[in-house]
Scaffold this active site. Structure first.
Site, PDB file in Angstrom:
ATOM      1  N   CYS A   1      -0.219  -8.843  -2.245  1.00  0.00           N
ATOM      2  CA  CYS A   1       0.648  -8.348  -1.182  1.00  0.00           C
ATOM      3  C   CYS A   1       1.107  -9.539  -0.319  1.00  0.00           C
ATOM      4  O   CYS A   1       0.560 -10.646  -0.441  1.00  0.00           O
ATOM      5  CB  CYS A   1      -0.097  -7.309  -0.338  1.00  0.00           C
ATOM      6  SG  CYS A   1      -1.327  -8.028   0.771  1.00  0.00           S
TER       7      CYS A   1
ATOM      8  N   CYS B   1      -2.085  -3.640  -3.440  1.00  0.00           N
ATOM      9  CA  CYS B   1      -2.350  -5.076  -3.610  1.00  0.00           C
ATOM     10  C   CYS B   1      -3.410  -5.269  -4.691  1.00  0.00           C
ATOM     11  O   CYS B   1      -4.369  -4.511  -4.779  1.00  0.00           O
ATOM     12  CB  CYS B   1      -2.826  -5.671  -2.292  1.00  0.00           C
ATOM     13  SG  CYS B   1      -3.327  -7.399  -2.416  1.00  0.00           S
TER      14      CYS B   1
ATOM     15  N   GLU C   1     -10.012 -11.147  -9.834  1.00  0.00           N
ATOM     16  CA  GLU C   1     -11.154 -12.068  -9.782  1.00  0.00           C
ATOM     17  C   GLU C   1     -10.679 -13.487  -9.470  1.00  0.00           C
ATOM     18  O   GLU C   1     -11.352 -14.223  -8.752  1.00  0.00           O
ATOM     19  CB  GLU C   1     -11.948 -12.038 -11.091  1.00  0.00           C
ATOM     20  CG  GLU C   1     -12.639 -10.695 -11.388  1.00  0.00           C
ATOM     21  CD  GLU C   1     -13.539 -10.182 -10.262  1.00  0.00           C
ATOM     22  OE1 GLU C   1     -14.037 -10.996  -9.468  1.00  0.00           O
ATOM     23  OE2 GLU C   1     -13.727  -8.952 -10.164  1.00  0.00           O
TER      24      GLU C   1
ATOM     25  N   CYS D   1      -1.772 -11.441   1.317  1.00  0.00           N
ATOM     26  CA  CYS D   1      -2.690 -12.199   0.455  1.00  0.00           C
ATOM     27  C   CYS D   1      -1.994 -13.371  -0.244  1.00  0.00           C
ATOM     28  O   CYS D   1      -2.584 -14.436  -0.413  1.00  0.00           O
ATOM     29  CB  CYS D   1      -3.301 -11.278  -0.598  1.00  0.00           C
ATOM     30  SG  CYS D   1      -4.417 -10.027   0.092  1.00  0.00           S
TER      31      CYS D   1
ATOM     32  N   CYS E   1      -8.566  -6.327  -0.022  1.00  0.00           N
ATOM     33  CA  CYS E   1      -7.412  -6.040   0.826  1.00  0.00           C
ATOM     34  C   CYS E   1      -7.285  -4.536   1.043  1.00  0.00           C
ATOM     35  O   CYS E   1      -7.449  -3.762   0.103  1.00  0.00           O
ATOM     36  CB  CYS E   1      -6.170  -6.598   0.140  1.00  0.00           C
ATOM     37  SG  CYS E   1      -4.650  -6.265   1.028  1.00  0.00           S
TER      38      CYS E   1
ATOM     39  N   HIS F   1     -10.355 -13.916  -5.825  1.00  0.00           N
ATOM     40  CA  HIS F   1     -11.633 -14.229  -5.165  1.00  0.00           C
ATOM     41  C   HIS F   1     -11.962 -15.718  -5.238  1.00  0.00           C
ATOM     42  O   HIS F   1     -12.537 -16.272  -4.305  1.00  0.00           O
ATOM     43  CB  HIS F   1     -12.772 -13.440  -5.814  1.00  0.00           C
ATOM     44  CG  HIS F   1     -12.822 -11.991  -5.411  1.00  0.00           C
ATOM     45  ND1 HIS F   1     -12.651 -11.571  -4.109  1.00  0.00           N
ATOM     46  CD2 HIS F   1     -13.050 -10.863  -6.139  1.00  0.00           C
ATOM     47  CE1 HIS F   1     -12.759 -10.253  -4.060  1.00  0.00           C
ATOM     48  NE2 HIS F   1     -12.988  -9.790  -5.275  1.00  0.00           N
TER      49      HIS F   1
END
Ligand code: ZN
Ligand code: ZN
Length: 156
Positions: A147, A128, A113, A150, A123, A116
């Site tokens: 990952c 991930c 979260e 990200c 992803c 986000h």
């Protein structure tokens, strides 16, 4: 909470602080569903200070309209997120308690979260932390970390 703080700190490598709880969960309660409206609690968190994020940890079953439940929800604009611990416990499914598994799951949901709130979407990499969890099985497969694709996008 202290254990979760340490684990989340281990992922983001930034100070993580535990603050007081929600003042009033009752206002978000839906007696027909016997669940709490996630978006309502998320809004109650207000807006995170500059260069910081706020995650509400609710030991209650959360929902949003049209979904049976949610593990959590995030709002990028306010820098806030909410995570439910309810369905992360083995006991919820009639299984024997497993404290470490519970903490792992909670860490993943919190980190997810928070991802986000940094503008990350879901992803395709199943390992991930930003992979979408449709069920707890998905949560258990993924790791607690971002990952390589990200990770660079987590910028304060
Ligand atoms: Zn998500
Ligand atoms: Zn990723």
């Amino acid at each position: 909470m202290a254990e979760l703080r340490d684990r989340v700190q281990g992922v983001f490598h930034c100070p993580v602080e535990i603050k007081g709880g929600f003042s009033d969960l009752a206002q978000a309660y839906n007696p027909e569903r016997k669940q709490y409206l996630s978006s309502h609690l998320l809004a109650a968190l207000g807006k995170a200070e500059r260069n910081s994020r706020v995650v509400g940890i609710a030991d209650a079953d959360l929902y949003v309209p049209k979904l049976n439940f949610v593990f959590g929800e995030a709002d990028m604009d306010s820098g806030t997120a909410i995570v439910s611990l309810c369905r992360l416990r083995q006991e919820f499914y009639g299984l024997a308690p497993n404290e470490d598994l519970f903490l792992q799951r909670a860490t993943k949901e919190i980190v997810h979260e928070l991802g986000h709130t940094f503008g990350l979407g879901h992803c395709p990499d199943s390992k991930c932390v930003m992979h979408f969890s449709n069920s707890l099985a998905d949560t258990d497969v993924k790791g607690i970390r971002f990952c390589p694709r990200c990770r660079p996008r987590i910028v304060f």
